[in-house]
Design a protein around this motif. Structure first.
Motif, PDB file in Angstrom:
ATOM      1  N   MET A   7       0.830  -1.208   0.000  1.00 52.98           N
ATOM      2  CA  MET A   7       0.000   0.000   0.000  1.00 52.98           C
ATOM      3  C   MET A   7       0.863   1.257   0.000  1.00 52.98           C
ATOM      4  N   GLY A   8       1.933   1.240   0.803  1.00 47.54           N
ATOM      5  CA  GLY A   8       2.834   2.394   0.821  1.00 47.54           C
ATOM      6  C   GLY A   8       3.481   2.634  -0.531  1.00 47.54           C
ATOM      7  N   ARG A   9       3.859   1.513  -1.202  1.00 49.88           N
ATOM      8  CA  ARG A   9       4.457   1.664  -2.526  1.00 49.88           C
ATOM      9  C   ARG A   9       3.434   2.173  -3.528  1.00 49.88           C
ATOM     10  N   TYR A  10       2.199   1.714  -3.417  1.00 51.41           N
ATOM     11  CA  TYR A  10       1.142   2.167  -4.328  1.00 51.41           C
ATOM     12  C   TYR A  10       0.906   3.671  -4.178  1.00 51.41           C
ATOM     13  N   VAL A  11       0.815   4.126  -2.920  1.00 54.49           N
ATOM     14  CA  VAL A  11       0.619   5.563  -2.685  1.00 54.49           C
ATOM     15  C   VAL A  11       1.813   6.354  -3.202  1.00 54.49           C
ATOM     16  N   LEU A  12       3.016   5.822  -3.013  1.00 53.19           N
ATOM     17  CA  LEU A  12       4.222   6.509  -3.488  1.00 53.19           C
ATOM     18  C   LEU A  12       4.203   6.643  -5.014  1.00 53.19           C
ATOM     19  N   VAL A  13       3.828   5.547  -5.706  1.00 54.51           N
ATOM     20  CA  VAL A  13       3.787   5.593  -7.171  1.00 54.51           C
ATOM     21  C   VAL A  13       2.754   6.610  -7.648  1.00 54.51           C
ATOM     22  N   ARG A  86     -10.835  10.986  -2.983  1.00 54.84           N
ATOM     23  CA  ARG A  86     -12.149  11.013  -3.638  1.00 54.84           C
ATOM     24  C   ARG A  86     -12.565   9.618  -4.105  1.00 54.84           C
ATOM     25  N   ARG A  87     -11.599   8.776  -4.447  1.00 53.61           N
ATOM     26  CA  ARG A  87     -11.923   7.411  -4.853  1.00 53.61           C
ATOM     27  C   ARG A  87     -12.001   6.461  -3.658  1.00 53.61           C
ATOM     28  N   SER A  88     -11.918   7.019  -2.453  1.00 47.73           N
ATOM     29  CA  SER A  88     -12.023   6.261  -1.194  1.00 47.73           C
ATOM     30  C   SER A  88     -10.896   5.259  -1.011  1.00 47.73           C
ATOM     31  N   GLU A  89      -9.812   5.425  -1.764  1.00 48.38           N
ATOM     32  CA  GLU A  89      -8.690   4.504  -1.612  1.00 48.38           C
ATOM     33  C   GLU A  89      -7.968   4.740  -0.295  1.00 48.38           C
ATOM     34  N   LEU A  90      -7.851   6.006   0.104  1.00 47.29           N
ATOM     35  CA  LEU A  90      -7.224   6.279   1.394  1.00 47.29           C
ATOM     36  C   LEU A  90      -8.071   5.739   2.536  1.00 47.29           C
ATOM     37  N   VAL A  91      -9.387   5.811   2.381  1.00 43.59           N
ATOM     38  CA  VAL A  91     -10.279   5.267   3.415  1.00 43.59           C
ATOM     39  C   VAL A  91     -10.055   3.761   3.547  1.00 43.59           C
ATOM     40  N   ALA A  92      -9.936   3.087   2.423  1.00 42.51           N
ATOM     41  CA  ALA A  92      -9.732   1.633   2.459  1.00 42.51           C
ATOM     42  C   ALA A  92      -8.380   1.288   3.069  1.00 42.51           C
ATOM     43  N   ILE A  93      -7.342   2.066   2.718  1.00 41.65           N
ATOM     44  CA  ILE A  93      -6.006   1.802   3.262  1.00 41.65           C
ATOM     45  C   ILE A  93      -5.999   1.982   4.767  1.00 41.65           C
ATOM     46  N   ARG A  94      -6.612   3.073   5.231  1.00 44.21           N
ATOM     47  CA  ARG A  94      -6.619   3.325   6.679  1.00 44.21           C
ATOM     48  C   ARG A  94      -7.539   2.352   7.411  1.00 44.21           C
ATOM     49  N   ALA A  95      -8.616   1.903   6.729  1.00 49.28           N
ATOM     50  CA  ALA A  95      -9.503   0.900   7.345  1.00 49.28           C
ATOM     51  C   ALA A  95      -8.803  -0.437   7.494  1.00 49.28           C
ATOM     52  N   ALA A  96      -7.795  -0.691   6.654  1.00 50.80           N
ATOM     53  CA  ALA A  96      -7.028  -1.934   6.759  1.00 50.80           C
ATOM     54  C   ALA A  96      -6.016  -1.887   7.897  1.00 50.80           C
ATOM     55  N   GLY A  97      -6.006  -0.803   8.639  1.00 44.26           N
ATOM     56  CA  GLY A  97      -5.110  -0.691   9.787  1.00 44.26           C
ATOM     57  C   GLY A  97      -3.768  -0.058   9.480  1.00 44.26           C
ATOM     58  N   VAL A  98      -3.633   0.539   8.285  1.00 45.00           N
ATOM     59  CA  VAL A  98      -2.380   1.192   7.904  1.00 45.00           C
ATOM     60  C   VAL A  98      -2.455   2.663   8.296  1.00 45.00           C
ATOM     61  N   SER A  99      -1.550   3.087   9.162  1.00 51.88           N
ATOM     62  CA  SER A  99      -1.534   4.477   9.600  1.00 51.88           C
ATOM     63  C   SER A  99      -1.090   5.394   8.457  1.00 51.88           C
ATOM     64  N   ALA A 100      -1.567   6.627   8.502  1.00 57.87           N
ATOM     65  CA  ALA A 100      -1.167   7.600   7.478  1.00 57.87           C
ATOM     66  C   ALA A 100       0.344   7.813   7.480  1.00 57.87           C
ATOM     67  N   TRP A 101       0.948   7.671   8.644  1.00 57.93           N
ATOM     68  CA  TRP A 101       2.406   7.847   8.709  1.00 57.93           C
ATOM     69  C   TRP A 101       3.132   6.798   7.870  1.00 57.93           C
ATOM     70  N   ARG A 102       2.526   5.611   7.707  1.00 61.22           N
ATOM     71  CA  ARG A 102       3.179   4.536   6.976  1.00 61.22           C
ATOM     72  C   ARG A 102       3.275   4.825   5.487  1.00 61.22           C
ATOM     73  N   PHE A 103       2.254   5.501   4.916  1.00 63.19           N
ATOM     74  CA  PHE A 103       2.321   5.756   3.477  1.00 63.19           C
ATOM     75  C   PHE A 103       2.746   7.191   3.142  1.00 63.19           C
ATOM     76  N   ILE A 104       2.812   8.048   4.148  1.00 64.54           N
ATOM     77  CA  ILE A 104       3.318   9.405   3.895  1.00 64.54           C
ATOM     78  C   ILE A 104       4.837   9.441   4.010  1.00 64.54           C
ATOM     79  N   THR A 105       5.403   8.648   4.910  1.00 67.34           N
ATOM     80  CA  THR A 105       6.857   8.664   5.101  1.00 67.34           C
ATOM     81  C   THR A 105       7.626   8.320   3.830  1.00 67.34           C
ATOM     82  N   PRO A 106       7.256   7.266   3.065  1.00 69.95           N
ATOM     83  CA  PRO A 106       7.992   7.014   1.814  1.00 69.95           C
ATOM     84  C   PRO A 106       7.928   8.183   0.834  1.00 69.95           C
ATOM     85  N   THR A 107       6.783   8.862   0.788  1.00 74.70           N
ATOM     86  CA  THR A 107       6.650  10.023  -0.094  1.00 74.70           C
ATOM     87  C   THR A 107       7.580  11.142   0.338  1.00 74.70           C
TER      88      THR A 107
END
Length: 367
Positions: A7-13, A86-107
């Motif tokens: 998920m972190g790599r997907y957000v980074l891409v 808007r596509r609710s992808e962030l909602v799904a990622i955070r609902a899966a238990g992934v903190s925002a810090w996990r996918f913002i840090t790689p960016t």
């Protein structure tokens, strides 16, 4: 690879794709503006065609794009995160238990590394292209630029001797600096370290060769003695051709790797190197500023779309980015005027932007 890492790599891409799109848009706008501006400024030359103007535009634009690169990460990051939201992808990622810090840090790390690359690679290239732009523009506009300053002032020196050089014009011939209508004022430091005038030399031309100035048609006058004429004379120089040319340039036109040498030579010649030191510190702070813009972009885009106000929050992020930009310019002006320390002028805007983004993230993510 774990699910959180994917998920972190997907957000980074997706974020890097947004940054690439923002870079393409901003670069296109800059190229268009520069092309129109140069077309107007050199329109007095009837023999200058669109190809020449386009060549000058391509030489000048990289330096302008480099200044706006922090906005590329801000706009691209906001666009990417708003799209994911808007596509609710962030909602799904955070609902899966992934903190925002996990996918913002790689960016943020990617933005930091991009800042390192911009300083160490893009900056020298843009500085070289800017120097080529000035030379080509001067060649095209010879005898048409009435507002171009003619007088040249240089200064060189070491622990014992200081020399002030004045010339009516300059040129570069076969990679060597050629001055015309030259006056050289030579000073020698006394026991107290104060410069005392020793002699003055007038020359029709002065060519900077490795380690010395080659003077032609020279008249030398020493304090209390009559003048002496000679066809040619050599006088020691602490400058090389590249350093001499850099004395005509602003700190922004000198490449990152050459700034320490420019600082050293400027201080040896008795000048203040605060402008060069400020520019050097600003370049060192650039990676942190890029990372701060990436964090700000995420911080202003994480609000749930169903709660409303996402567009307004993203607009506030853009506005804050402009505030950071103008604060950076203001702090630089204060630093150049010696009102605040150079380190504070260079690092405060990046630190303020990063702390603002982290504060908003803590409020949004952790309540």
């Amino acid at each position: 690879m774990t699910g959180a890492a994917r998920m972190g790599r997907y957000v980074l891409v997706r974020t890097m794709a947004g940054v690439g799109a923002a870079l393409a848009v901003i670069a296109s706008v800059i190229l268009l503006i520069q092309f129109v501006d140069l077309s107007r400024s050199i329109g007095v030359r009837a023999d200058v065609g669109a190809v020449d103007v386009l060549g000058l535009t391509l030489l000048k634009s990289p330096s302008v794009i480099q200044v706006l690169l922090p906005f590329v990460f801000l706009f691209g990051g906001i666009g990417a995160f708003v799209g994911l939201n808007r596509r609710s992808e962030l909602v799904a990622i955070r609902a899966a238990g992934v903190s925002a810090w996990r996918f913002i840090t790689p960016t943020a790390v990617a933005a930091f590394l991009a800042g390192v690359l911009a300083v160490t690679a893009l900056n020298p290239i843009s500085a070289a292209l800017s120097a080529r732009f000035e030379a080509d523009r001067a060649k095209i506009m010879s005898n048409y630029l009435g507002d171009t300053p003619k007088d040249i002032w240089l200064r060189q020196g070491d622990e014992r001797t200081q020399m002030v050089i004045h010339a009516r014009s300059r040129d570069t011939v076969a990679g060597e600096v050629l001055l015309r209508g030259v006056s050289l004022f030579v000073y020698q430091k006394n026991k107290a370290g104060q410069p005392e005038f020793k002699r003055r030399l007038e020359a029709a031309e002065a060519t900077l060769r490795p380690g010395f100035w080659q003077l032609r048609d020279v008249r030398e006058a020493t304090a209390g003695e009559s003048s002496v004429r000679s066809d040619s004379l050599s006088i020691r120089s602490t400058l090389d051709s590249e350093a001499a040319v850099e004395r005509f340039a602003s700190p922004e036109a000198i490449a990152f790797w050459k700034l320490p040498g420019a600082i050293r030579q400027t201080e040896q010649a008795g000048f203040s190197a605060s402008g060069y030191r400020l520019r050097y510190q600003q370049l060192l702070a650039t990676p942190l500023l890029f990372a701060a813009m990436a964090v700000l972009a995420a911080a202003f885009s994480l609000r749930l779309a169903r709660l409303g106000g996402l567009a307004g929050l993203a607009g506030a992020g853009v506005a804050l980015g402009f505030v950071v930009f103008f604060f950076n310019q203001f702090a630089g002006a204060l630093g150049r005027a010696d009102i605040i320390p150079l380190y504070a002028a260079a690092w405060a805007p990046a630190a303020l932007a990063l702390l603002s983004g982290l504060t908003l993230l803590c409020y949004t993510e952790d309540g």
